[in-house]
Design a protein around this motif. Structure first.
Motif, PDB file in Angstrom:
ATOM      1  N   ASN A  46     -91.059  68.887 -70.493  1.00  0.00           N
ATOM      2  CA  ASN A  46     -90.542  69.893 -71.416  1.00  0.00           C
ATOM      3  C   ASN A  46     -90.662  71.298 -70.833  1.00  0.00           C
ATOM      4  O   ASN A  46     -90.697  72.289 -71.571  1.00  0.00           O
ATOM      5  N   ASN A  47     -90.722  71.362 -69.498  1.00  0.00           N
ATOM      6  CA  ASN A  47     -90.656  72.632 -68.757  1.00  0.00           C
ATOM      7  C   ASN A  47     -91.863  73.529 -68.983  1.00  0.00           C
ATOM      8  O   ASN A  47     -91.742  74.760 -68.999  1.00  0.00           O
ATOM      9  N   GLN A  48     -93.033  72.929 -69.133  1.00  0.00           N
ATOM     10  CA  GLN A  48     -94.272  73.697 -69.203  1.00  0.00           C
ATOM     11  C   GLN A  48     -95.053  73.454 -67.910  1.00  0.00           C
ATOM     12  O   GLN A  48     -95.647  72.399 -67.728  1.00  0.00           O
ATOM     13  N   PHE A  49     -95.035  74.444 -67.046  1.00  0.00           N
ATOM     14  CA  PHE A  49     -95.699  74.322 -65.753  1.00  0.00           C
ATOM     15  C   PHE A  49     -96.684  75.470 -65.567  1.00  0.00           C
ATOM     16  O   PHE A  49     -96.554  76.537 -66.172  1.00  0.00           O
ATOM     17  N   GLY A  50     -97.666  75.241 -64.695  1.00  0.00           N
ATOM     18  CA  GLY A  50     -98.569  76.305 -64.296  1.00  0.00           C
ATOM     19  C   GLY A  50     -99.312  76.911 -65.459  1.00  0.00           C
ATOM     20  O   GLY A  50     -99.638  76.259 -66.447  1.00  0.00           O
ATOM     21  N   ILE A  51     -99.595  78.191 -65.348  1.00  0.00           N
ATOM     22  CA  ILE A  51    -100.412  78.880 -66.340  1.00  0.00           C
ATOM     23  C   ILE A  51     -99.673  79.002 -67.671  1.00  0.00           C
ATOM     24  O   ILE A  51    -100.286  79.270 -68.705  1.00  0.00           O
ATOM     25  N   ASN A  52     -98.336  78.803 -67.670  1.00  0.00           N
ATOM     26  CA  ASN A  52     -97.578  78.839 -68.915  1.00  0.00           C
ATOM     27  C   ASN A  52     -97.755  77.572 -69.738  1.00  0.00           C
ATOM     28  O   ASN A  52     -97.365  77.526 -70.901  1.00  0.00           O
ATOM     29  N   LYS A  53     -98.342  76.551 -69.144  1.00  0.00           N
ATOM     30  CA  LYS A  53     -98.590  75.301 -69.844  1.00  0.00           C
ATOM     31  C   LYS A  53     -99.821  75.455 -70.737  1.00  0.00           C
ATOM     32  O   LYS A  53    -100.771  76.156 -70.390  1.00  0.00           O
ATOM     33  N   GLU A  54     -99.815  74.809 -71.858  1.00  0.00           N
ATOM     34  CA  GLU A  54    -100.965  74.846 -72.758  1.00  0.00           C
ATOM     35  C   GLU A  54    -101.984  73.804 -72.301  1.00  0.00           C
ATOM     36  O   GLU A  54    -102.035  72.683 -72.798  1.00  0.00           O
ATOM     37  N   ALA A 102     -88.198  74.512 -63.348  1.00  0.00           N
ATOM     38  CA  ALA A 102     -87.377  74.145 -64.511  1.00  0.00           C
ATOM     39  C   ALA A 102     -87.638  75.052 -65.712  1.00  0.00           C
ATOM     40  O   ALA A 102     -86.834  75.081 -66.648  1.00  0.00           O
ATOM     41  N   ASP A 103     -88.743  75.797 -65.678  1.00  0.00           N
ATOM     42  CA  ASP A 103     -89.032  76.740 -66.770  1.00  0.00           C
ATOM     43  C   ASP A 103     -88.457  78.121 -66.483  1.00  0.00           C
ATOM     44  O   ASP A 103     -88.847  79.105 -67.118  1.00  0.00           O
ATOM     45  N   ASN A 104     -87.525  78.186 -65.513  1.00  0.00           N
ATOM     46  CA  ASN A 104     -86.865  79.442 -65.131  1.00  0.00           C
ATOM     47  C   ASN A 104     -87.816  80.428 -64.454  1.00  0.00           C
ATOM     48  O   ASN A 104     -87.557  81.623 -64.416  1.00  0.00           O
ATOM     49  N   SER A 105     -88.910  79.905 -63.904  1.00  0.00           N
ATOM     50  CA  SER A 105     -89.833  80.727 -63.131  1.00  0.00           C
ATOM     51  C   SER A 105     -89.612  80.437 -61.647  1.00  0.00           C
ATOM     52  O   SER A 105     -88.764  79.632 -61.276  1.00  0.00           O
ATOM     53  N   LYS A 106     -90.404  81.086 -60.810  1.00  0.00           N
ATOM     54  CA  LYS A 106     -90.374  80.802 -59.375  1.00  0.00           C
ATOM     55  C   LYS A 106     -91.251  79.601 -59.038  1.00  0.00           C
ATOM     56  O   LYS A 106     -91.425  79.260 -57.878  1.00  0.00           O
ATOM     57  N   GLY A 107     -91.784  78.956 -60.050  1.00  0.00           N
ATOM     58  CA  GLY A 107     -92.644  77.802 -59.839  1.00  0.00           C
ATOM     59  C   GLY A 107     -94.103  78.142 -60.042  1.00  0.00           C
ATOM     60  O   GLY A 107     -94.516  79.304 -59.951  1.00  0.00           O
ATOM     61  N   SER A 108     -94.907  77.123 -60.378  1.00  0.00           N
ATOM     62  CA  SER A 108     -96.340  77.321 -60.501  1.00  0.00           C
ATOM     63  C   SER A 108     -96.930  77.514 -59.110  1.00  0.00           C
ATOM     64  O   SER A 108     -96.218  77.484 -58.108  1.00  0.00           O
ATOM     65  N   GLY A 109     -98.245  77.729 -59.038  1.00  0.00           N
ATOM     66  CA  GLY A 109     -98.855  77.834 -57.722  1.00  0.00           C
ATOM     67  C   GLY A 109     -98.460  76.629 -56.891  1.00  0.00           C
ATOM     68  O   GLY A 109     -97.872  76.756 -55.821  1.00  0.00           O
ATOM     69  N   LEU A 110     -98.762  75.444 -57.388  1.00  0.00           N
ATOM     70  CA  LEU A 110     -98.285  74.171 -56.838  1.00  0.00           C
ATOM     71  C   LEU A 110     -98.177  73.173 -57.984  1.00  0.00           C
ATOM     72  O   LEU A 110     -99.052  73.144 -58.852  1.00  0.00           O
ATOM     73  N   MET A 111     -97.121  72.362 -58.010  1.00  0.00           N
ATOM     74  CA  MET A 111     -97.108  71.202 -58.887  1.00  0.00           C
ATOM     75  C   MET A 111     -97.803  70.116 -58.085  1.00  0.00           C
ATOM     76  O   MET A 111     -97.194  69.389 -57.317  1.00  0.00           O
ATOM     77  N   HIS A 112     -99.119  70.026 -58.252  1.00  0.00           N
ATOM     78  CA  HIS A 112     -99.982  69.321 -57.313  1.00  0.00           C
ATOM     79  C   HIS A 112    -100.455  67.961 -57.825  1.00  0.00           C
ATOM     80  O   HIS A 112    -101.236  67.282 -57.161  1.00  0.00           O
ATOM     81  N   HIS A 113    -100.002  67.555 -59.005  1.00  0.00           N
ATOM     82  CA  HIS A 113    -100.369  66.239 -59.528  1.00  0.00           C
ATOM     83  C   HIS A 113     -99.979  65.132 -58.554  1.00  0.00           C
ATOM     84  O   HIS A 113     -99.015  65.267 -57.795  1.00  0.00           O
ATOM     85  N   LYS A 114    -100.722  64.032 -58.612  1.00  0.00           N
ATOM     86  CA  LYS A 114    -100.356  62.801 -57.907  1.00  0.00           C
ATOM     87  C   LYS A 114    -100.668  61.647 -58.864  1.00  0.00           C
ATOM     88  O   LYS A 114    -101.661  60.931 -58.693  1.00  0.00           O
ATOM     89  N   PHE A 115     -99.886  61.483 -59.915  1.00  0.00           N
ATOM     90  CA  PHE A 115    -100.169  60.376 -60.825  1.00  0.00           C
ATOM     91  C   PHE A 115     -98.892  59.700 -61.290  1.00  0.00           C
ATOM     92  O   PHE A 115     -97.819  60.272 -61.284  1.00  0.00           O
ATOM     93  N   MET A 116     -99.043  58.435 -61.669  1.00  0.00           N
ATOM     94  CA  MET A 116     -97.977  57.628 -62.257  1.00  0.00           C
ATOM     95  C   MET A 116     -98.488  56.999 -63.545  1.00  0.00           C
ATOM     96  O   MET A 116     -99.647  56.580 -63.618  1.00  0.00           O
ATOM     97  N   VAL A 117     -97.610  56.921 -64.546  1.00  0.00           N
ATOM     98  CA  VAL A 117     -97.878  56.163 -65.770  1.00  0.00           C
ATOM     99  C   VAL A 117     -96.800  55.092 -65.864  1.00  0.00           C
ATOM    100  O   VAL A 117     -95.611  55.403 -65.867  1.00  0.00           O
ATOM    101  N   ILE A 118     -97.205  53.834 -65.928  1.00  0.00           N
ATOM    102  CA  ILE A 118     -96.273  52.712 -65.895  1.00  0.00           C
ATOM    103  C   ILE A 118     -96.398  51.916 -67.181  1.00  0.00           C
ATOM    104  O   ILE A 118     -97.489  51.449 -67.543  1.00  0.00           O
ATOM    105  N   ASP A 119     -95.261  51.772 -67.897  1.00  0.00           N
ATOM    106  CA  ASP A 119     -95.196  50.978 -69.132  1.00  0.00           C
ATOM    107  C   ASP A 119     -96.208  51.429 -70.179  1.00  0.00           C
ATOM    108  O   ASP A 119     -96.604  50.644 -71.043  1.00  0.00           O
ATOM    109  N   GLN A 120     -96.649  52.675 -70.091  1.00  0.00           N
ATOM    110  CA  GLN A 120     -97.591  53.263 -71.034  1.00  0.00           C
ATOM    111  C   GLN A 120     -98.899  52.475 -71.129  1.00  0.00           C
ATOM    112  O   GLN A 120     -99.586  52.500 -72.156  1.00  0.00           O
ATOM    113  N   LYS A 121     -99.263  51.779 -70.046  1.00  0.00           N
ATOM    114  CA  LYS A 121    -100.534  51.053 -70.053  1.00  0.00           C
ATOM    115  C   LYS A 121    -101.217  51.003 -68.683  1.00  0.00           C
ATOM    116  O   LYS A 121    -102.354  50.555 -68.591  1.00  0.00           O
TER     117      LYS A 121
END
Length: 328
Positions: free
Chosen positions: A110-118, A40-59
């Motif tokens: 907000n399209n910040q993936f991989g090493i381009n992410k802060e 989504a950041d107009n790249s070929k993708g990060s190495g892997l979008m490897h997260h496995k998490f969920m946030v539910i109802d902000q709690k």
């Protein structure tokens, strides 16, 4: 695989309803749920979008090693003998922790993936009496806050024992830290996924005091087999096709390292990853039981299969292996 997963009435055919109900992404799209991937950041993708998490109802936060897939939870579609890859999930009910994870999600959205992410430094949250330290990867190699450095600093604090159950273990610097801890008298147990354990860049080989060249007869850069190898390392006994997918450490019975973060340079410097260090004796007891379970029946030391690979490599590449005699 879709046919094996989605054929609800077992008639050997897929109708339109079965096809839809067996396709998780199609279900989300049909329901109008917005989706993004790491291009989504107009790249070929990060190495892997490897997260496995969920946030539910902000709690509520759910994280760990398990992908939200059939093979990671139940077993491979169409392979009834599999039991599912060996994984863990942790659910924490805490608004402060949820805010930390939501911050990472917002960066990705907000399209910040991989090493381009802060990617920042470790963030902390107290959940009851337990302190959780959270780091999101990747980081540049020059960044002292990278995940491998955080793991190394945590391992250095061990005073009695370290238990590891890892899918991938290819970070040479962590093997050096473990060797220092063992020299200091720390008891070490290591289990690595059977499919990874005997790869040429597996650090399990270093701990067992052996070197295995790749197909070009090249050894891993900076390869350093232990001069005093350990027997208390090896591979768990799993159903054929299943993987040891944990990224897990238990230190001194009171600290747990969890998350999506494999112990590899790719996790630290290329992938979007979650690394969580949890200071909780109660949680450590749960995970020690899991490692004890895997330890039962595990194949420790140089297995017959690895012995054959070492012999074959020695015949083909010449005598490059060292410390073949493994001692306790």
């Amino acid at each position: 695989q879709l046919a094996a997963l989605a054929d609800a009435n077992n008639d050997g055919r897929l109708n339109a309803e079965e096809t839809l109900n067996g396709d998780a992404m199609a279900l989300l799209e049909t329901a109008g749920v917005p989706l993004k991937d790491d291009t989504a950041d107009n790249s070929k993708g990060s190495g892997l979008m490897h997260h496995k998490f969920m946030v539910i109802d902000q709690k509520h936060v759910i994280f760990g090693s398990a992908n939200f897939s059939n093979s990671d939870i139940h077993g491979d579609a169409g392979a009834g003998h599999t039991k599912g890859n060996t994984n863990h999930l942790i659910k924490v009910n805490d608004q402060a922790l949820a805010q930390i994870f939501r911050g990472e999600f917002e960066k990705l959205w907000n399209n910040q993936f991989g090493i381009n992410k802060e990617s920042g430094s470790t963030q902390e949250a107290m959940v009851g009496t337990a302190k959780l330290q959270v780091l999101f990867a990747p980081h540049k190699r020059s960044n002292p806050s990278n995940g491998l450095a955080i793991i190394a600093n945590t391992l250095k604090q061990a005073k009695e024992k370290i238990d590891l159950a890892l899918f991938v273990f290819s970070a040479q610097e962590l093997t050096g830290v473990l060797e220092e801890r063992v020299r200091a008298g720390i008891k070490l147990r290591v289990l690595v996924d059977p499919g990874f354990a005997s790869r040429s860049y597996s650090e399990l080989l270093d701990i067992m005091g052996v070197s295995l060249p790749d197909k070009r007869c090249k050894l891993e850069a900076k390869n350093k087999p232990w001069q005093k190898p350990l027997m208390a390392v090896g591979i768990p006994k799993l159903a054929n096709g299943d993987k040891l997918h944990h990224k897990l450490a238990v230190i001194d019975g009171k600290t747990v390292i969890s998350g999506s973060f494999n112990w590899s340079p790719s996790a630290a410097h290329g992938n979007d990853e979650t690394l969580v260090i949890i200071h909780s004796a109660q949680l450590a007891r749960h995970f020690t039981r899991e490692i004890d379970r895997l330890w039962g029946g595990a194949n420790l030391g140089i297995s017959p299969g690895l012995e054959k690979k070492l012999d074959k490599a020695e015949r083909f590449c010449g005598k490059v292996m060292t410390n073949r005699e493994v001692s306790p």
